[in-house]
Structure formats: C-alpha cells, structure tokens
Design a protein around this motif. Structure first.
Motif, PDB file in Angstrom:
ATOM      1  N   UNK A   1     -25.939 141.984  12.311  1.00 12.70           N
ATOM      2  CA  UNK A   1     -26.712 140.608  11.975  1.00 12.70           C
ATOM      3  C   UNK A   1     -26.662 139.623  13.031  1.00 12.70           C
ATOM      4  N   UNK A   2     -28.117 139.115  13.683  1.00 10.30           N
ATOM      5  CA  UNK A   2     -27.995 137.937  14.315  1.00 10.30           C
ATOM      6  C   UNK A   2     -28.015 136.695  13.639  1.00 10.30           C
ATOM      7  N   UNK A   3     -27.042 135.682  14.025  1.00 11.84           N
ATOM      8  CA  UNK A   3     -27.165 134.322  13.323  1.00 11.84           C
ATOM      9  C   UNK A   3     -28.331 133.257  14.211  1.00 11.84           C
ATOM     10  N   UNK A   4     -28.969 132.507  13.681  1.00  9.57           N
ATOM     11  CA  UNK A   4     -29.704 131.805  14.477  1.00  9.57           C
ATOM     12  C   UNK A   4     -29.025 130.625  15.113  1.00  9.57           C
ATOM     13  N   UNK A   5     -29.575 129.883  16.255  1.00  8.41           N
ATOM     14  CA  UNK A   5     -29.097 128.938  16.944  1.00  8.41           C
ATOM     15  C   UNK A   5     -29.030 127.778  15.968  1.00  8.41           C
TER      16      UNK A   5
END
Length: 382
Positions: free
Chosen positions: A135-139
């Motif tokens: 999973x990629x977390x948002x900035x």
C-alpha cells in the motif's frame, strides 16, 4: 520468491508495470503473472507491461468506465459486485508456481483504496498461499479526503491481508519535483526494492553463499496482519567494463569488503525505509546484500545481520546474499516485519479521525444522517 501480482487502481497498475520492467531488464523471473483491476477504462489502456488479456474492468454498469472518483466506499462496492470477474482472471494464473499473492494499490484514492481489501479477502478465502498487500500512503499535502481514505483502507486491509508492506509518499517527496515525475520515481523505487527482495530467493547463478528462500521472506513479513517496511541503500564500486562487455573483477582486501557491506546495511535500515520507524519497534527482520561475488564478504553479511539483530533487539533476524556479475554497485535491502509503532501512522490516524468528524459535521449541517460515523474512532470500510 515467486509471486502473482494483482494491481488495483491506477497507481497499482503503474507500480506493477514498473515491477515487470525491472524483472525484464534484470533478466530475473519472480512474477508468475500479473492482473490489473480498475474502474477506469483509460487507466487500463494506459498500462504497458501488464498483458492486455489480464486487465479487468469492474463497475462498468455503474460508473461506465470512468473511475470511482476518490470514493473508496464505492470502490469497495464495485470490487465486491464484480469479484467473480477478478477471481476468473486470477484463476488463470498457474498457482502451483506461486509462493504468495501480492495485491498492489495506492490507499488514498477510490478504486485501489476500496478494492484492495475486498480482493485480499477473496484471495485468502480461496487460496492457501499467503496474501500480502503493498500500500502507498498519500503525502500530507494531498488533502483530507485522501488521508481519510488511506486510514480507513489501511485499517481494513490489515484485517484481510497476511501482512501489509507500506510506502509513505510523505517521507519520500522531493522538493521541486513535478507530480508526474514524482510518481514515476516512486514507482521505480518500489519496483527496485521489491525486485531485489523477490529476486534474492530465486538466485542460482552465481550461487549465493547464504540463500534467502521464499519461506524466510514469508516468515519475516508474517501472517498475522502486521505492517512491514523496506529499506534500501547502495554504494558504487570501482569496477571497469572489459573489452567484450561485462565488468572486470576487482581484488579487494577483506577489511574493505566487510566494512562496505556493514555500512551499507546500516544505511538501508536507518535512513531509507519505505515507512520510517524505530528499529526497536519491529518484531522480525531480514537483510539481503547484493553485488558482484568478490565484493560480498560473508563476514560482512554476517556482521550486518548481527548489527541488525542488536539494533532491533529481536533474535528473529535472517540474512543472505544475492550475487550479481553485471553490476558496479553493492546494495543492501532490509525487510522489517511486525512494525508495531510509527509516528507517521499515529499522525495519519489522528488526521483521518479529524477529517471524519468534519465530514460528519457537514452531513449534520446538511440535515443528513451522520449515524454511520464513529465519533470515538475510525470506521473500517466494511
């Protein structure tokens, strides 16, 4: 370790494209097959490396191929409604060759954020192989809705995946970087790290001194719904290409090779993690050192593993090497499993709870029902 990849949403597809390119360019073989799932037809057409026959459009009856619009509840509904089509595509993968499934998505949007937990749940229901999520977390500056989406998606996906490997965009944003350039760099960085990790278990020529097999990677990630982080660092080597291609071997003393290996392991673990965390807050770890055979000091690999064991305070630290002839760099990859605490996840949850309360307040002002919101905590997606 050989994986079947299921990409969900736009970012998931682009990361998977990058991973397939890494596999091809490095002449490795760790992706058994890849399937891309999306609610947006244009995003599926825009993929370059996922086979066209493995691209699955879901939700066409409801959103007409135009995407879920950052609505991850809708994304979850569409994935659940069309899960049979996803399952049919995955059923075509030769699972006898698969060590694990890898579900890849950005957690801040609509389709990936909502669909990834649904697909993880279905894969675990059907298959015996472990199901891991990336999973990629948002900035931080991407907005409250993306923060709320990511927190709710993460809370849900950790219930339905054996382990979740996180990449935090907030920790890796570069000053002055364009949006498109930033996404491309992130995709390539994720692909490189995953590529080194997955390739290490398949290395046969040259033969590693200490093989890292699939079971060691799986055991480090764990199968109890935990969080994982990947660290990576590299160091240039003084190698020159020969007349007929390839690099000439360079003779170095044992102290030089050992020192370089241990220093690179430390940099990978302390300064370049996909999800920054304190080493004392992890339950398991794995270190892989890759590079030309003559630079892979067995003593250096063992000292790097011993340092990581001391730094984490856990005896459950595995290690091995991944020899490569055609490279002018030495690299170290550190996998941290069972991450128990991180400031970033606490911050993400607090921001998401605040965003959830704001949404509830707006709903109340609009004389709409706010009963679905949990004022004391954070709601899962389902």
């Amino acid at each position: 370790m050989r994986v079947a990849v299921v990409a969900v949403g736009q970012a998931g597809g682009k990361i998977t494209d990058a991973l397939l390119r890494y596999e091809r360019d490095s002449r490795e073989d760790f992706v058994v097959d890849a399937v891309a799932v999306n609610t947006a037809r244009a995003d599926l057409f825009g993929l370059t490396d996922v086979p066209a026959e493995n691209r699955v459009l879901i939700g066409a009856d409801r959103v007409k191929g135009h995407g879920a619009g950052a609505d991850n509840e809708l994304g979850a509904e569409l994935a659940a409604d069309d899960i049979g089509e996803v399952r049919e595509a995955v059923d075509a993968v030769p699972t006898s060759d698969v060590d694990a499934f890898l579900v890849v998505a950005a957690l801040g949007g609509g389709t990936g954020s909502g669909g990834a937990p649904v697909i993880c749940r279905e894969l675990r229901r059907i298959y015996e192989e472990p199901v891991f999520a990336l999973g990629v977390l948002p900035a931080r500056d991407e907005g409250g809705i993306y923060t709320l989406n990511a927190a709710r998606s993460l809370k849900t996906v950790t219930d339905h995946a054996d382990a979740t490997l996180l990449y935090d965009n907030a920790a890796h944003r570069e000053t002055g970087e364009s949006l498109a350039g930033g996404y491309d760099r992130v995709n390539e960085a994720i692909a490189r790290r995953l590529g080194v990790l997955l390739s290490a278990g398949e290395a046969t020529d040259p033969t590693p001194e200490k093989v890292v097999d699939a079971s060691e990677i799986i055991n480090t990630l764990g199968r109890s719904g935990g969080i994982a982080s990947l660290g990576y660092a590299s160091a240039p080597l003084n190698r020159k290409r020969g007349m007929f291609g390839g690099f000439k071997a360079v003779s170095e003393d044992a102290l030089t090779t050992t020192t370089r290996v241990t220093a690179t392991v430390r940099r990978a673990a302390l300064g370049n993690l996909t999800l920054p965390c304190e080493l004392r807050d992890v339950e398991r770890a794995l270190v892989v050192v890759s590079g030309p055979p003559e630079t892979l000091s067995r003593k250096g690999v063992e000292e790097g593993r011993a340092w990581l064991e001391e730094a984490t305070g856990t005896p459950e630290v595995r290690g091995g090497d991944y020899p490569l002839r055609d490279t002018d760099h030495l690299a170290a990859l550190v996998l941290l499993g069972g991450v128990t605490q991180t400031p970033r996840l606490r911050e993400l949850r607090a921001a998401a709870v605040e965003a959830q309360r704001n949404v509830a307040a707006i709903a109340e002002r609009a004389d709409l029902s706010a009963g679905i919101w949990d004022a004391e905590g954070l709601d899962p997606l389902f």
